[in-house]
Design a protein around this motif. Structure first.
Motif, short mmCIF file in Angstrom:
data_model
loop_
_atom_site.label_atom_id
_atom_site.label_comp_id
_atom_site.label_asym_id
_atom_site.label_seq_id
_atom_site.Cartn_x
_atom_site.Cartn_y
_atom_site.Cartn_z
N GLY A 195 -8.63 63.49 38.81
CA GLY A 195 -7.76 63.87 37.71
C GLY A 195 -8.17 65.20 37.10
O GLY A 195 -9.17 65.81 37.49
N PHE A 196 -7.38 65.63 36.13
CA PHE A 196 -7.62 66.92 35.47
C PHE A 196 -7.93 66.69 34.01
O PHE A 196 -7.19 65.99 33.31
CB PHE A 196 -6.39 67.82 35.61
CG PHE A 196 -6.61 69.23 35.14
CD1 PHE A 196 -7.17 70.17 35.98
CD2 PHE A 196 -6.27 69.60 33.84
CE1 PHE A 196 -7.38 71.47 35.55
CE2 PHE A 196 -6.48 70.90 33.40
CZ PHE A 196 -7.03 71.84 34.26
N SER A 197 -9.05 67.24 33.56
CA SER A 197 -9.44 67.11 32.16
C SER A 197 -8.75 68.21 31.35
O SER A 197 -9.15 69.38 31.39
CB SER A 197 -10.96 67.23 32.02
OG SER A 197 -11.34 67.29 30.66
N TYR A 198 -7.71 67.81 30.61
CA TYR A 198 -7.02 68.78 29.79
C TYR A 198 -7.85 69.18 28.57
O TYR A 198 -7.63 70.24 27.98
CB TYR A 198 -5.66 68.22 29.34
CG TYR A 198 -4.63 68.25 30.44
CD1 TYR A 198 -3.80 69.34 30.60
CD2 TYR A 198 -4.51 67.20 31.34
CE1 TYR A 198 -2.85 69.39 31.62
CE2 TYR A 198 -3.58 67.23 32.36
CZ TYR A 198 -2.75 68.32 32.49
OH TYR A 198 -1.83 68.36 33.50
N ILE A 199 -8.80 68.33 28.19
CA ILE A 199 -9.68 68.68 27.07
C ILE A 199 -10.58 69.84 27.46
O ILE A 199 -10.81 70.78 26.68
CB ILE A 199 -10.52 67.46 26.65
CG1 ILE A 199 -9.62 66.27 26.28
CG2 ILE A 199 -11.45 67.82 25.50
CD1 ILE A 199 -8.77 66.50 25.07
N ARG A 200 -11.11 69.80 28.68
CA ARG A 200 -12.04 70.84 29.15
C ARG A 200 -11.36 71.89 30.01
O ARG A 200 -11.96 72.92 30.31
CB ARG A 200 -13.19 70.19 29.93
CG ARG A 200 -14.01 69.21 29.10
CD ARG A 200 -15.02 68.47 29.97
NE ARG A 200 -15.78 67.51 29.19
CZ ARG A 200 -16.98 67.75 28.66
NH1 ARG A 200 -17.53 68.94 28.81
NH2 ARG A 200 -17.60 66.82 27.98
N GLY A 201 -10.12 71.61 30.43
CA GLY A 201 -9.40 72.59 31.23
C GLY A 201 -9.91 72.76 32.63
O GLY A 201 -9.77 73.82 33.24
N ARG A 202 -10.52 71.69 33.20
CA ARG A 202 -11.09 71.76 34.53
C ARG A 202 -10.87 70.44 35.25
O ARG A 202 -10.68 69.41 34.59
CB ARG A 202 -12.60 72.06 34.48
CG ARG A 202 -12.98 73.41 33.93
CD ARG A 202 -14.47 73.48 33.65
NE ARG A 202 -15.25 73.09 34.82
CZ ARG A 202 -16.54 72.78 34.77
NH1 ARG A 202 -17.18 72.79 33.61
NH2 ARG A 202 -17.19 72.43 35.87
N PRO A 203 -10.92 70.42 36.58
CA PRO A 203 -10.84 69.14 37.31
C PRO A 203 -12.02 68.24 36.95
O PRO A 203 -13.16 68.70 36.83
CB PRO A 203 -10.89 69.56 38.78
CG PRO A 203 -10.41 70.97 38.78
CD PRO A 203 -10.89 71.58 37.50
N ALA A 204 -11.75 66.96 36.79
CA ALA A 204 -12.79 66.03 36.36
C ALA A 204 -13.88 65.88 37.41
O ALA A 204 -15.06 65.73 37.08
CB ALA A 204 -12.18 64.66 36.06
N SER A 205 -13.51 65.93 38.69
CA SER A 205 -14.50 65.73 39.75
C SER A 205 -15.58 66.81 39.71
O SER A 205 -16.77 66.52 39.88
CB SER A 205 -13.82 65.73 41.12
OG SER A 205 -13.08 66.93 41.32
N GLY A 206 -15.19 68.06 39.48
CA GLY A 206 -16.17 69.13 39.41
C GLY A 206 -17.13 68.98 38.25
O GLY A 206 -18.34 69.23 38.37
N ILE A 207 -16.60 68.55 37.10
CA ILE A 207 -17.45 68.36 35.91
C ILE A 207 -18.44 67.24 36.15
O ILE A 207 -19.64 67.36 35.83
CB ILE A 207 -16.57 68.06 34.68
CG1 ILE A 207 -15.63 69.22 34.40
CG2 ILE A 207 -17.43 67.76 33.46
CD1 ILE A 207 -14.61 68.94 33.33
N ILE A 208 -17.98 66.12 36.71
CA ILE A 208 -18.85 64.96 36.93
C ILE A 208 -19.93 65.28 37.96
O ILE A 208 -21.11 64.97 37.76
CB ILE A 208 -18.00 63.76 37.37
CG1 ILE A 208 -17.10 63.31 36.22
CG2 ILE A 208 -18.88 62.60 37.83
CD1 ILE A 208 -16.05 62.31 36.62
#
Length: 329
Positions: free
Chosen positions: A80-93
């Motif tokens: 999914g896409f984190s609209y709060i952080r403006g980045r794909p969730a997989s990359g952040i995790i």
């Protein structure tokens, strides 16, 4: 049953468990009060804007459509896409995962180094001062909250004595090793170790105390078995009898607890990471819960669930290596 067939069967069972985790985590968003739109939309957003945001998030579709879209996305590696952080969730995790794994593994190493020797000494010197000291340590370690221990270590070791840093690692293990191997610089690995000691001790203390008690009880049981008496009657050295025979047969329950606790450390280091401002999954999940960043929350919980499954499969595979009497059936 061969080891290959056993691993295939356990992997299939693990896939079912992961599917169950994914389903529960997905449904969690719908049974939790509030809507992700509330945290994405401006405070003065019009109903039309809120409806458009819901469409962008895919929340306008029926729940079963959202569920299958989410499953197909996970198969492709899309959390999914984190609209709060403006980045794909997989990359952040994935960027936060190494810090948590490093902390969990370091805490496990601390526990193994101290707990097994203490447990063996406590069992072989029963009712002696060593035994009383080990059992007292295990009682205190199990009873001490992690957050309190972490704060005390910061106040005494970092603030009072000024020996170790208080929080947050400035460099990860992989970059530190790259500096050591390719640039022959030890500053990176030295900095990493200095920042790792206090969080690892804090997280591993409860783990250490538990393994001490488990090792002691297992060793006491094994040392009274007939094969130990036979080995002693043959004139084998006591060290060989204790560590090669008795401890080896005690390791199966210890390995089980080690595997389960390693999974727990990966998912349950939230408080320790918060106290030490550690850039891992724990602090990421806390921050995501505050702002209802559901792609991050769901992705992190799924990664933790997969970690549990993989570790348990590895533990089961180790059983027959430690004790040939254990069957793959």
């Amino acid at each position: 049953m061969s080891q290959a067939r056993f691993l295939i069967r356990r992997s299939l069972q693990g896939l079912l468990v992961v599917w169950g985790v994914i389903t529960l985590v997905f449904l969690l968003r719908f049974i939790t009060p509030g809507s992700p739109v509330d945290f994405v939309a401006p405070l003065d957003a019009s109903p039309e804007l809120r409806a458009q945001i819901a469409i962008n998030l895919g929340l306008h579709q029926p729940i079963y459509v959202q569920y299958f879209d989410y499953l197909f996305g996970l198969v492709r590696g899309d959390m999914g896409f984190s609209y709060i952080r403006g980045r794909p969730a997989s990359g952040i995790i994935l960027s936060r995962l190494p810090a948590t794994i490093e902390l969990a593994v370091a805490a496990t190493i601390v526990a193994i180094i101290f707990s097994i020797p203490l447990g063996v000494l406590s069992a072989t010197r029963r009712h002696e001062p060593t035994d009383y000291a080990a059992t007292t340590f295990s009682l205190v370690g199990i009873s001490t909250p992690n957050f309190w221990l972490g704060i005390m270590l910061i106040l005494i070791v970092s603030v009072g004595l000024g020996i170790l840093p208080t929080s947050r690692r400035p460099i990860g293990l992989i970059p530190a090793l790259e500096m050591l191997i390719f640039q022959l610089q030890i500053s990176g690995i030295r900095t990493w170790i200095a920042h790792m000691i206090l969080p690892a001790v804090t997280l591993g203390t409860y783990f250490t105390a538990m393994i001490v008690r488990l090792t002691r009880s297992g060793m006491l049981d094994e040392l009274g078995q007939p094969y130990v008496k036979a080995a002693r009657a043959k004139g084998l050295p006591e060290t060989l009898v204790t560590y090669k025979h008795a401890l080896r047969n005690t390791m199966i329950p210890i390995i089980t607890v080690l595997g389960l606790q390693l999974g727990s450390l990966i998912g349950g280091a939230v408080i320790t990471e918060f106290v030490f401002n550690w850039p891992g999954l724990g602090t990421l999940v806390i921050d995501a819960i505050v702002v209802r960043d559901w792609p991050i929350i769901q992705g992190a919980l799924i990664v933790i669930g997969i970690g549990f499954v993989v570790i348990n499969i590895a533990v089961d595979a180790l059983y027959t290596k430690l004790n040939p009497r254990v069957s793959y059936e």
